[in-house]
Every structure is written in structure tokens, then in C-alpha cells.
Design an enzyme around this catalytic site. Structure first.
Site, PDB file in Angstrom:
ATOM      1  N   SER A  34      22.527  13.700   6.109  1.00 30.13           N
ATOM      2  CA  SER A  34      21.821  12.431   6.040  1.00 30.13           C
ATOM      3  C   SER A  34      22.612  11.363   6.771  1.00 30.13           C
ATOM      4  O   SER A  34      23.816  11.483   6.977  1.00 30.13           O
ATOM      5  CB  SER A  34      21.648  12.012   4.584  1.00 30.13           C
ATOM      6  OG  SER A  34      22.913  11.633   4.075  1.00 30.13           O
ATOM      7  N   LYS A  35      21.884  10.321   7.123  1.00 32.77           N
ATOM      8  CA  LYS A  35      22.476   9.192   7.838  1.00 32.77           C
ATOM      9  C   LYS A  35      23.606   8.564   7.045  1.00 32.77           C
ATOM     10  O   LYS A  35      24.528   8.015   7.626  1.00 32.77           O
ATOM     11  CB  LYS A  35      21.387   8.128   8.037  1.00 32.77           C
ATOM     12  CG  LYS A  35      20.832   8.070   9.431  1.00 32.77           C
ATOM     13  CD  LYS A  35      19.946   6.868   9.522  1.00 32.77           C
ATOM     14  CE  LYS A  35      19.186   6.913  10.831  1.00 32.77           C
ATOM     15  NZ  LYS A  35      18.120   5.962  10.882  1.00 32.77           N
ATOM     16  N   ARG A  36      23.503   8.626   5.721  1.00 36.31           N
ATOM     17  CA  ARG A  36      24.485   7.959   4.881  1.00 36.31           C
ATOM     18  C   ARG A  36      25.906   8.466   5.137  1.00 36.31           C
ATOM     19  O   ARG A  36      26.862   7.746   5.007  1.00 36.31           O
ATOM     20  CB  ARG A  36      24.120   8.114   3.405  1.00 36.31           C
ATOM     21  CG  ARG A  36      23.591   6.825   2.807  1.00 36.31           C
ATOM     22  CD  ARG A  36      23.106   7.029   1.401  1.00 36.31           C
ATOM     23  NE  ARG A  36      22.022   8.002   1.361  1.00 36.31           N
ATOM     24  CZ  ARG A  36      21.983   9.031   0.536  1.00 36.31           C
ATOM     25  NH1 ARG A  36      22.965   9.241  -0.302  1.00 36.31           N
ATOM     26  NH2 ARG A  36      20.959   9.863   0.551  1.00 36.31           N
ATOM     27  N   GLN A  37      26.014   9.734   5.494  1.00 30.82           N
ATOM     28  CA  GLN A  37      27.366  10.288   5.667  1.00 30.82           C
ATOM     29  C   GLN A  37      27.833  10.307   7.119  1.00 30.82           C
ATOM     30  O   GLN A  37      28.858  10.876   7.439  1.00 30.82           O
ATOM     31  CB  GLN A  37      27.415  11.694   5.083  1.00 30.82           C
ATOM     32  CG  GLN A  37      27.178  11.677   3.588  1.00 30.82           C
ATOM     33  CD  GLN A  37      27.798  12.858   2.888  1.00 30.82           C
ATOM     34  OE1 GLN A  37      28.753  13.451   3.359  1.00 30.82           O
ATOM     35  NE2 GLN A  37      27.232  13.216   1.759  1.00 30.82           N
ATOM     36  N   GLY A  38      27.065   9.751   7.997  1.00 35.31           N
ATOM     37  CA  GLY A  38      27.495   9.723   9.405  1.00 35.31           C
ATOM     38  C   GLY A  38      26.284   9.709  10.317  1.00 35.31           C
ATOM     39  O   GLY A  38      25.147   9.642   9.857  1.00 35.31           O
TER      40      GLY A  38
END
Ligand code: GLU
Length: 515
Positions: free
Chosen positions: A281-285
Site C-alpha cells: 500500500s501507499k502508506r508504506q512507500g
């Protein structure tokens, strides 16, 4: 014709969002590799029927990214800038995407231009008793779902319209232009089974499948109908897509059966995971290919890395670096793993580093220059430290440790700016100021003897090592510190070579003055 005799035709069918998710890119790449390997066709179909998700320019961006990454398709929409004049007789102007043209016999390739086709096929299913009109209003559907939730049942359409409306009532409602959807009549309690090229035998019980809406009240198809109709009409032989689409496949198979069409071979690619094994996911990179290009990863390295997210040639192979030609030669869909593939940025850094090491000085400079110009230390550097020759020397030294081009110069800013350090730092171990001065004097004399036109790395190293004898630290530590002011840096030979004779001697003189 049997399956094995038929020409392979595969497709990449993105719903453009404005960027290329690495997972989608992997889907495109595997389709491409499979087509290349089997001398098949690889087409792009733009799945843009969800008007609420339309993003202006997104389809063009996607074609641009595919093109940039070297994944070239043989049918579908193309950017006008991509198409050579010699092909112009086969081109059709795109109605939806003015900067693109279409090539191929099976167009239009943008689903939003095919709505009449879907309507016709939805109607055919109604006529044949495989689908039915539903006039239920959102309020009724919501209430139904809430009740089902309260009773802890899976939300499913209760077939109110199928059970309660006579043909006359349906016709009357249609005449009155009541908003209607068309739903698939999913047979109950049947087993849908298929052989997935990656996952093996997969089976679903149809009792768990809702009567899917095929055509929405606005006349647009849902993904399921459009996808199946197009895969059939475009003569797709293998559907290679992400595992998140696996739950849709039994619905698609039911549709193929209802139409009486041949079912393509399915291959569902494993999910991409964050290192903690959650879904990528975008949240982790970053998740967009464009983000990685912008950070200075080479496209060959990104391609290589993405190809290995869920695949390797197997049989004890330790090869990790693959060119596109090698991937085409070695790729086998059957060897794609079932288990989720972890997106490990350290691996990407390593692969990118391997590609960087192989670049010529010219190519290094070409790739690195845009990144240098963004750096503050570079903007402030003197003109002689911005010349191509100077930068090539910096890059030749840095390339051994460089993971990506955004990092250029960051570890070695002393190549670009004045340095400052405490004079104590110049001492090797317990050496005194006199001993350090003597060392720097020796270095100065030796280096001064090398003519400027012979200022070569090997020469610098050879001369300095010759005078250092077995007391290397005594000579080289103060020299390195004088040249860099840094605890960590490339070797003093490399630093002297990059800085050039004049700057090297200047920095040594400044160090001596400090002591
Ligand atoms: N439009 C779907 C997507 O965005 C395509 C899925 C498929 O390949 O069937 O991924």
C-alpha cells in the site's frame, strides 16, 4: 482448433488512475513476456467504463509509462508521438483520447466507446433467460442489505424482480423508462471449477455468488460484462491478471457459459506485499513506477526487479540480473509462485546498484545530471566542479556504492563544497602534529611531481603507495582527511583524482596551515 494450436492473444486491461501501480506494471510485464515467448499478440484495452473514476490524462499517462518502460503492445491505443508515419494507414483516430490513435482489427479498444456492444450482449442474455431486468430502487436494496447484515447473511440480491414481475409488467416499466439494471441469473448450488495456470485447480460454489449487475441503469456495463464480452470478441486466449480478480473469475466463467463461448485460460498472479506481509500500500512507500523513475532508479533495474516479484527461473538458479531478452527467453508463467511476493526496496536498491555499476561514464552522467541540478550543494558549487569531466570522475568513484541517482553526491559533498573539520581529525592514531605535517608534506611533494596531464587514478595510487611503504595509515589518513574533512569517504587516491591536482594541493596546504 485446439487450445495449443491457437495463436496466443493476451491483454493488459487497466482502468487508468493517473499512475502505473507496480502491481499493474507486473501484470503488463508478465503478459508481455508471455506473448513474446509464445509469439503471440499483446494488446492494451482501456477499461474506462466507470465514469465516476475518470481521471483526465490518466490513460495517456499509462501509455506513456508503458512505452517508457519498453513494454510495447501490438494493438490498442497508442500515443500519437509513439506512432511512426509508415504505420499511418492503419491508424484510427481515438474518439475519447485525442492524443491517441488506435491500431488493430478489434477496436475500439477503449471500453467507454463500446457501450452499444455491451447492451446488445446483455439483452441477448435476457432473451436467453440467463439474465433479468431489475427495477429495484437503491432504497429497497439498502434496506435489504441492512436486514441481511443484521441476520449475519452475506449481502445478496433477493431476486425480487425475477420472482415478482411478469413479462408484461417488465415491458411496461421499460416503456415508462423506469431505471433498470440487468442482472445475471446465477445458477444456485453449482460448482464452478477451473485450472489456473498458477494456482492449479480452483473451485467456487455458485450459492455464494450474488446475481451480478451486468448493465447499470445509466447504460454502462459493469466490469464483469465488459471484461468477458471484450475478452471473447478480442479473441483473448489467456487472461493473466492479479489475484485480487480471482473472486471475479467464477462470475466470468458463468458468463462464458451463458453465452456459450469458449473459456480462456486463467492465470492469477500473486499479491504484492509489504515487508510485514500486509498488502502493498501507499502508506508504506511508493507504489507507482513513475515514483521510482523519479527517484533515479533505472528502468532496466525496475523491470528486472518487478519481473522477479513472484517469479524466478527456478531449478537452483541464482541469477538475479536479467535483461529484457533474457526475461523473454527464461520467463515461464507456470513458474510464477502462488505465495504473495514481498516488495523489498533493499533488493531494488541492490539490483539498481548492479545496473549503475555497468554504466559507462557518459551514461552515468546522462542519468545523474538531472539529479545533480536539483541539489543545493551542486547549485552552490564553482563552475569547474560542474563540468562534465569533473562530474564523470565523481560518478566513476561513486558508482560502486550508489543505489539510486537521487543519492548522487549526497555522501561526498566535499567534492562540491569547501570543507571544515577539527585539526585533531588529521592525526593518524597517536601521531603528533609534527608527524602529521611530515606526512602531508610527503604527500604534497609526491603529488606535485605528477604532471597535470598525467593525473590518473592508477598513477596517483602507485606514487603514494610507493612512499607510504608499510606505514600506510600515517600517510593516507591525514591525506584523506585533508581532502574530504569526512570520517567516511572513498580512498584518498580516488578523492585526489576527482578533485584534480590544483584543488588537491590546495586542500593539503590548507591542512598543513591548520596544524
Ligand atoms: N480493469 C481491471 C484492472 O484495472 C482489469 C482486470 C482484468 O485484467 O481482468 O485491473
Amino acid at each position: 482448433m485446439t487450445e495449443s494450436e491457437k495463436k496466443v492473444r493476451v491483454r493488459f486491461a487497466p482502468s487508468p488512475t493517473g499512475y502505473m501501480h507496480v502491481g499493474n506494471f507486473r501484470t503488463a510485464l508478465y503478459n508481455y513476456l508471455f506473448a513474446k515467448k509464445t509469439s503471440g499478440d499483446f494488446l492494451i484495452r482501456i477499461e474506462d467504463t466507470d465514469q465516476t473514476r475518470f481521471v483526465n490524462g490518466a490513460a495517456e499517462q499509462l501509455l506513456q509509462s508503458m512505452n517508457e518502460m519498453g513494454i510495447i503492445w501490438s494493438e490498442g491505443n497508442y500515443l500519437k508521438s509513439q506512432v511512426k508515419d509508415s504505420e499511418s494507414q492503419k491508424l484510427v483516430e481515438s474518439k475519447t483520447y485525442p492524443n491517441t490513435v488506435e491500431i488493430g482489427e478489434f477496436g475500439p479498444y477503449a471500453q467507454s466507446e463500446r457501450t452499444e456492444i455491451y447492451k446488445k450482449y446483455a439483452q441477448q442474455l435476457v432473451n436467453d433467460g440467463h439474465a433479468y431486468y431489475c427495477f429495484c430502487e437503491p432504497a429497497r436494496l439498502n434496506e435489504m442489505r441492512e436486514n441481511q447484515q443484521k441476520e449475519k447473511r452475506a449481502p445478496m440480491y433477493d431476486r425480487y424482480c425475477l420472482a415478482n414481475l411478469s413479462p408484461d409488467q417488465i415491458n411496461q416499466k421499460l416503456k415508462e423508462k423506469c431505471p433498470a439494471t440487468i442482472r445475471l441469473k446465477v445458477p444456485k448450488d453449482e460448482i464452478v471449477e477451473f485450472d489456473d495456470m498458477i494456482r492449479g485447480k480452483v473451485s467456487f460454489n455458485t450459492s455464494n455468488i450474488d446475481d451480478q449487475v451486468l448493465l447499470k441503469s445509466d447504460g454502462f456495463p459493469t466490469y464483469h460484462l465488459a471484461n468477458v464480452v471484450d475478452d471473447h470478441l478480442m479473441q483473448i486466449t489467456h487472461v493473466i491478471r492479479g489475484e485480487d480478480w480471482l473472486p471475479s473469475t467464477p462470475k466470468h466463467i458463468l458468463l462464458y457459459r451463458a453465452f456459450g463461448w469458449e473459456i480462456p485460460v486463467f492465470a492469477h498472479l500473486p499479491l504484492l506485499l509489504n515487508p510485514d506481509r500486509s498488502k502493498l500500500s501507499k502508506r508504506q512507500g511508493d507504489v507507482a513506477v513513475e515514483d521510482y523513475l523519479a527517484k533515479g532508479y533505472l528502468k532496466e533495474a525496475i523491470l528486472n526487479f518487478v519481473a522477479m516479484l513472484g517469479w524466478n527461473p527456478g531449478e537452483g538458479s541464482v541469477q538475479e540480473i536479467f535483461s529484457m531478452e533474457e526475461l523473454i527467453e527464461k520467463f515461464e508463467l507456470e513458474k510464477v509462485h502462488k505465495a504473495g511476493a514481498v516488495f523489498d526496496i533493499k533488493k531494488l536498491d541492490w539490483i539498481n546498484g548492479q545496473y549503475i555499476k555497468k554504466l559507462s561514464a557518459d551514461d552515468l552522467l546522462e542519468n545523474a545530471l538531472p539529479f545533480f541540478t536539483e541539489k543545493d550543494f551542486f547549485a552552490k558549487a564553482s563552475d569547474e566542479k560542474k563540468t562534465d569531466d569533473y562530474l564523470k570522475r565523481v560518478l566513476t568513484v561513486e558508482k560502486e556504492r550508489l543505489a539510486k541517482f537521487t543519492d548522487v553526491g549526497e555522501e561526498n559533498k566535499f567534492f562540491f563544497q569547501d570543507i571544515s573539520y577539527e585539526k585533531e581529525m588529521l592525526h593518524w592514531k597517536t601521531n603528533t602534529s609534527e608527524e602529521t605535517i611530515a606526512s602531508l608534506n610527503t604527500a604534497q611533494t609526491v603529488l606535485d611531481e605528477i604532471p597535470e596531464n598525467d593525473w590518473m587514478l592508477a598513477k596517483i595510487e602507485e606514487k603514494l603507495l610507493a612512499v607510504a611503504g608499510d606505514k600506510r595509515g600515517d600517510l593516507l589518513w591525514p591525506l584523506r582527511m585533508a581532502l574530504t574533512g569526512a570520517q567516511k569517504s572513498p580512498s584518498p587516491f580516488e578523492c585526489a583524482w576527482v578533485l584534480g591536482k590544483i584543488e588537491t594541493l590546495k586542500r593539503i596546504a590548507e591542512a598543513i596551515k591548520k596544524l
